[in-house]
Enzyme design. Structure first.
Site, short mmCIF file in Angstrom:
data_model
loop_
_atom_site.label_atom_id
_atom_site.label_comp_id
_atom_site.label_asym_id
_atom_site.label_seq_id
_atom_site.Cartn_x
_atom_site.Cartn_y
_atom_site.Cartn_z
N ARG A 175 0.86 -1.18 0.00
CA ARG A 175 0.00 0.00 0.00
C ARG A 175 0.90 1.23 0.00
O ARG A 175 1.95 1.23 0.67
CB ARG A 175 -0.88 0.04 1.26
N HIS A 182 -1.54 0.10 -9.84
CA HIS A 182 -2.12 -0.85 -8.87
C HIS A 182 -2.66 -2.11 -9.57
O HIS A 182 -3.85 -2.42 -9.47
CB HIS A 182 -3.22 -0.15 -8.05
N GLU A 199 -4.00 7.40 -5.35
CA GLU A 199 -3.99 6.72 -6.65
C GLU A 199 -5.17 7.22 -7.47
O GLU A 199 -6.29 7.15 -6.97
CB GLU A 199 -4.10 5.20 -6.47
#
Lengths: 324, 324
Positions: free
Chosen positions: B238, B286, B267
């Protein structure tokens, strides 16, 4: 004092390592690109050349090299050199095998992972702001676990590459080669296949053969269409091993395929080349041996080859003319 | 008939798999991004939610969820969910562990190879025509052979990643974890180190821990400066596990470091963010779990979790509230 030409600056301190000789380093920033004609016009006084793949050492050029005794090629391949002319004229050729095997295998492995998981495309879109947020269906890639790997040319580099693939992803290994490779078969429980069979059976095809008359255009329209759905093709050998026009043709028709190329015909390709327009292709600038470790060792070898030859010793990595 | 909200379209045919219930799929192209306020305004009638990390299921939102019985998170992490609120209000939470471990480990491995060998940078320069020809000193990368690997969070994903690294490159393995991980130590002959010691000793540091109060900003200015010369840092966990401002600071001062990030804070990052300007950083969107295999299995699990819960069975991947 014997004169040596180094055609491009390398990492190693060549002036120090070859201090007993007169070494000229071609300075591209000052004297421009070393074209065939330039090379022809300057080659006469040199007894030794430390050469790159990009130097055309063909008959036309070598005819001017009246003093040349040794060409120490800073690469494992030497398809830029007229080997027959050298044989007839008693010019020794050496190369730098082994020391770049791991680096080149690693590069093939890096291209495989990159294209399987859309790393460069997705990173570029992130950088440009085209990625707006996480999506369950975005940038879906292929998992490499337990796939079937097909190695074309199971030599030193092919062996290192296969070790990485099997070590990390437990691949089932197949290969194509003129002759049976017992060590390779035993090491990886690998099975030898005919080329067409390999193309049809494997999820990953990776090229690790030298460029010869036999391997030129080895992959072409007759076999590229056999590639499995979602297959990945990696070339870190030589561009000419694939018929590039045929490759473009098939890629325009099949966007399930993924291709990673460290070598093309020519290098660099024109920026408007069709291959740059395809999202399922990644092209690196011939960086197979581009690690600090490998390039330093290559430099050590070329210097030692030249010195050994001049001191009357047979260089360790002398090319045997018998193979040609 | 119980109502279920799926917050983004997934690969699986959810309408078919959950045919006994009324399923609404949020359609971003029609209804826009599902913000916190929108989620608050629509959540009331749903008994089940299939949620993404991007859905803020905090107390403010959950207070409106009068009928909610189960949140089936389409991810392994669930730091977007107020676990305490769910515990107090008897809302079951499930996640999708295991099935994305290999895919995420593979992505970390792909980032490692990519940044070590300058794949994306060199490919982009080739595409743009900035590469003019082969250079002995061009795009020199780091060989990954026999390096020291430091794993922060040796759980399922960390274990898969370590298997790949050791299998392909024979890495010596170190780890940082609150508790001793005997299986991990035995499997990889791994040695546990204090965090600072790990940062100082390893050539590669890869983050595989969940985001918790303890791991937030785990890497920061106090330890980032300890990184070895030429170290590679990979984060597929993360973004918040690294203090991003501190990371930028150190990267501006040390261009020997190389960083691969699949996660950032937030993000996506703004396109003018400092991290995009650095050549030694690659950022993917991601995509840790972005393989067809992993995403299909994640879809199977969320559907089964919701069904199991509604049929009175305990879902296999129910989060134990005891851990919180």
């Amino acid at each position: 004092m014997k004169k040596i030409l180094l055609t491009k600056e390398i990492i190693n301190d060549v002036l120090k390592e070859l201090g007993d000789y007169e070494v000229d380093i071609w300075d591209e920033s000052k004297d421009g690109y070393l074209t065939k004609d330039k090379l022809k016009s300057i080659i006469a006084p040199y007894s030794g050349i430390i050469s790159m793949l990009s130097n055309p050492l063909n008959e036309e050029v070598l005819k001017e090299a009246k003093n040349l005794e040794i060409i120490a090629q800073y690469a494992v391949g030497y398809n830029n050199i007229d080997v027959n002319y050298c044989k007839q004229n008693n010019i020794t050729i050496t190369n730098t095998p082994d020391v770049l095997s791991h680096a080149t295998a690693e590069l093939a492995f890096a291209l495989l992972l990159n294209i399987a998981r859309n790393i460069s495309t997705s990173a570029q879109e992130t950088k440009e702001g085209a990625w707006k947020g996480w999506e369950p269906k975005g940038y879906l890639g292929t998992s490499l676990k337990n796939l079937k790997l097909g190695v074309i040319g199971p030599g030193r580099i092919g062996t290192e590459f296969t070790k990485m693939c099997q070590g990390a992803f437990n691949h089932e290994v197949f290969y194509y080669s003129r002759s049976i490779k017992e060590d390779f078969e035993q090491c990886f429980q690998a099975q030898r296949l005919e080329l067409n069979e390999l193309m049809k059976s494997c999820d990953i095809i990776s090229l690790h053969c030298p460029l010869t008359n036999e391997t030129k255009n080895l992959l072409n329209k007759d076999n590229l269409h056999l590639l499995k759905k979602n297959a990945i093709l990696i070339n870190t050998a030589r561009g000419e091993v694939i018929d590039q026009d045929d490759l473009v043709d098939i890629l325009c028709r099949r966007n399930d395929l993924k291709v990673g190329l460290d070598v093309t015909t020519p290098e660099p390709l024109d920026t408007d080349h069709e291959l740059f327009k395809l999202k399922n292709v990644i092209i690196t600038p011939h960086i197979g041996s581009a690690t600090t470790t490998a390039r330093t060792e290559m430099g050590n070898i070329v210097c030692k080859s030249v010195k050994d030859h001049f001191l009357g010793r047979t260089p360790k990595f002398k090319i045997s003319h018998e193979n040609h």
